[in-house]
Scaffold this motif. Structure first.
Motif, PDB file in Angstrom:
ATOM      1  N   LEU A   5      37.782  46.609  44.511  1.00 50.70           N
ATOM      2  CA  LEU A   5      37.638  46.171  42.793  1.00 50.70           C
ATOM      3  C   LEU A   5      37.787  44.413  42.851  1.00 50.70           C
ATOM      4  N   GLY A   6      39.296  44.255  43.478  1.00 53.03           N
ATOM      5  CA  GLY A   6      39.534  42.869  43.777  1.00 53.03           C
ATOM      6  C   GLY A   6      38.684  41.987  44.173  1.00 53.03           C
ATOM      7  N   GLN A   7      38.051  41.979  45.262  1.00 49.16           N
ATOM      8  CA  GLN A   7      37.568  41.108  46.038  1.00 49.16           C
ATOM      9  C   GLN A   7      35.477  41.289  45.039  1.00 49.16           C
ATOM     10  N   ALA A   8      35.714  42.294  45.044  1.00 54.41           N
ATOM     11  CA  ALA A   8      34.246  41.996  43.957  1.00 54.41           C
ATOM     12  C   ALA A   8      34.765  40.596  42.561  1.00 54.41           C
ATOM     13  N   ILE A  11      35.025  37.720  44.394  1.00 51.14           N
ATOM     14  CA  ILE A  11      33.505  36.533  44.393  1.00 51.14           C
ATOM     15  C   ILE A  11      32.935  36.547  43.213  1.00 51.14           C
ATOM     16  N   PHE A  12      33.011  37.293  42.440  1.00 49.88           N
ATOM     17  CA  PHE A  12      32.751  36.902  40.801  1.00 49.88           C
ATOM     18  C   PHE A  12      33.214  35.608  40.125  1.00 49.88           C
ATOM     19  N   CYS A  13      34.947  35.859  40.560  1.00 48.82           N
ATOM     20  CA  CYS A  13      35.379  34.304  39.914  1.00 48.82           C
ATOM     21  C   CYS A  13      34.820  33.101  40.647  1.00 48.82           C
ATOM     22  N   LYS A  14      34.294  33.006  42.240  1.00 44.25           N
ATOM     23  CA  LYS A  14      33.207  32.490  42.993  1.00 44.25           C
ATOM     24  C   LYS A  14      32.922  32.148  42.808  1.00 44.25           C
ATOM     25  N   GLY A  15      31.929  32.341  41.966  1.00 47.75           N
ATOM     26  CA  GLY A  15      30.476  32.244  41.837  1.00 47.75           C
ATOM     27  C   GLY A  15      30.880  31.557  40.190  1.00 47.75           C
ATOM     28  N   LEU A  16      31.603  31.823  39.995  1.00 50.42           N
ATOM     29  CA  LEU A  16      31.556  31.642  38.821  1.00 50.42           C
ATOM     30  C   LEU A  16      32.464  29.660  38.770  1.00 50.42           C
ATOM     31  N   GLU A  17      32.804  29.804  39.596  1.00 52.75           N
ATOM     32  CA  GLU A  17      33.778  28.806  40.118  1.00 52.75           C
ATOM     33  C   GLU A  17      31.828  27.008  40.351  1.00 52.75           C
ATOM     34  N   TYR A  18      31.712  27.991  41.622  1.00 56.61           N
ATOM     35  CA  TYR A  18      30.106  26.861  41.678  1.00 56.61           C
ATOM     36  C   TYR A  18      29.142  27.147  40.573  1.00 56.61           C
ATOM     37  N   LEU A  19      29.057  27.673  39.376  1.00 51.79           N
ATOM     38  CA  LEU A  19      28.581  27.620  38.292  1.00 51.79           C
ATOM     39  C   LEU A  19      28.581  25.978  37.605  1.00 51.79           C
ATOM     40  N   ILE A  20      30.185  26.235  37.274  1.00 55.93           N
ATOM     41  CA  ILE A  20      30.711  25.347  36.519  1.00 55.93           C
ATOM     42  C   ILE A  20      30.735  23.977  36.972  1.00 55.93           C
ATOM     43  N   PHE A  21      31.226  24.322  38.596  1.00 55.13           N
ATOM     44  CA  PHE A  21      30.688  22.561  39.223  1.00 55.13           C
ATOM     45  C   PHE A  21      29.082  22.456  38.877  1.00 55.13           C
ATOM     46  N   THR A  80      43.789  33.194  41.093  1.00 51.85           N
ATOM     47  CA  THR A  80      45.408  33.717  42.040  1.00 51.85           C
ATOM     48  C   THR A  80      46.116  34.473  41.716  1.00 51.85           C
ATOM     49  N   ILE A  81      45.727  35.138  40.468  1.00 50.28           N
ATOM     50  CA  ILE A  81      46.452  36.272  40.288  1.00 50.28           C
ATOM     51  C   ILE A  81      46.376  37.321  41.310  1.00 50.28           C
ATOM     52  N   LEU A  82      44.883  37.470  41.537  1.00 47.91           N
ATOM     53  CA  LEU A  82      44.448  38.729  42.419  1.00 47.91           C
ATOM     54  C   LEU A  82      44.721  38.766  43.887  1.00 47.91           C
ATOM     55  N   LEU A  83      44.996  37.901  44.090  1.00 45.66           N
ATOM     56  CA  LEU A  83      46.028  37.381  45.730  1.00 45.66           C
ATOM     57  C   LEU A  83      46.801  37.923  45.506  1.00 45.66           C
TER      58      LEU A  83
END
Length: 83
Positions: A5-8, A11-21, A80-83
């Motif tokens: 669940l943490g990895q999912a 990955i969702f947050c990484k996708g959001l980062e790319y969309l924001i950029f 950061t919280i999830l790591l």
């Protein structure tokens, strides 16, 4: 299970980062208006909450939209919280 669940979420947050950029870069390119509308439609629920909160805060600016920056900070904080 909890690690999955943490990895999912990561990955969702990484996708959001790319969309924001992509949203920020596409805001400078007027010829790709259709693709920017798709990205804006995906990010609009997040951006509308942030714009509402910023409208009533000290950081309100009429000339400069800081919403993508704040969204990026929130997503990075969640990662950061999830790591």
């Amino acid at each position: 299970m909890l690690q999955l669940l943490g990895q999912a979420i990561f990955i969702f947050c990484k996708g959001l980062e790319y969309l924001i950029f992509a949203y920020v870069i596409l805001s400078w390119l007027p010829k790709l208006k259709g693709f920017k509308l798709v990205v804006a439609h995906i990010l609009d629920p997040l951006f509308s909450i942030i714009r509402l909160l910023m409208k009533h805060s000290v950081f309100r600016t009429n000339q400069l939209d800081l919403t993508p920056l704040v969204a990026l900070l929130i997503v990075t904080f969640i990662q950061t919280i999830l790591l």
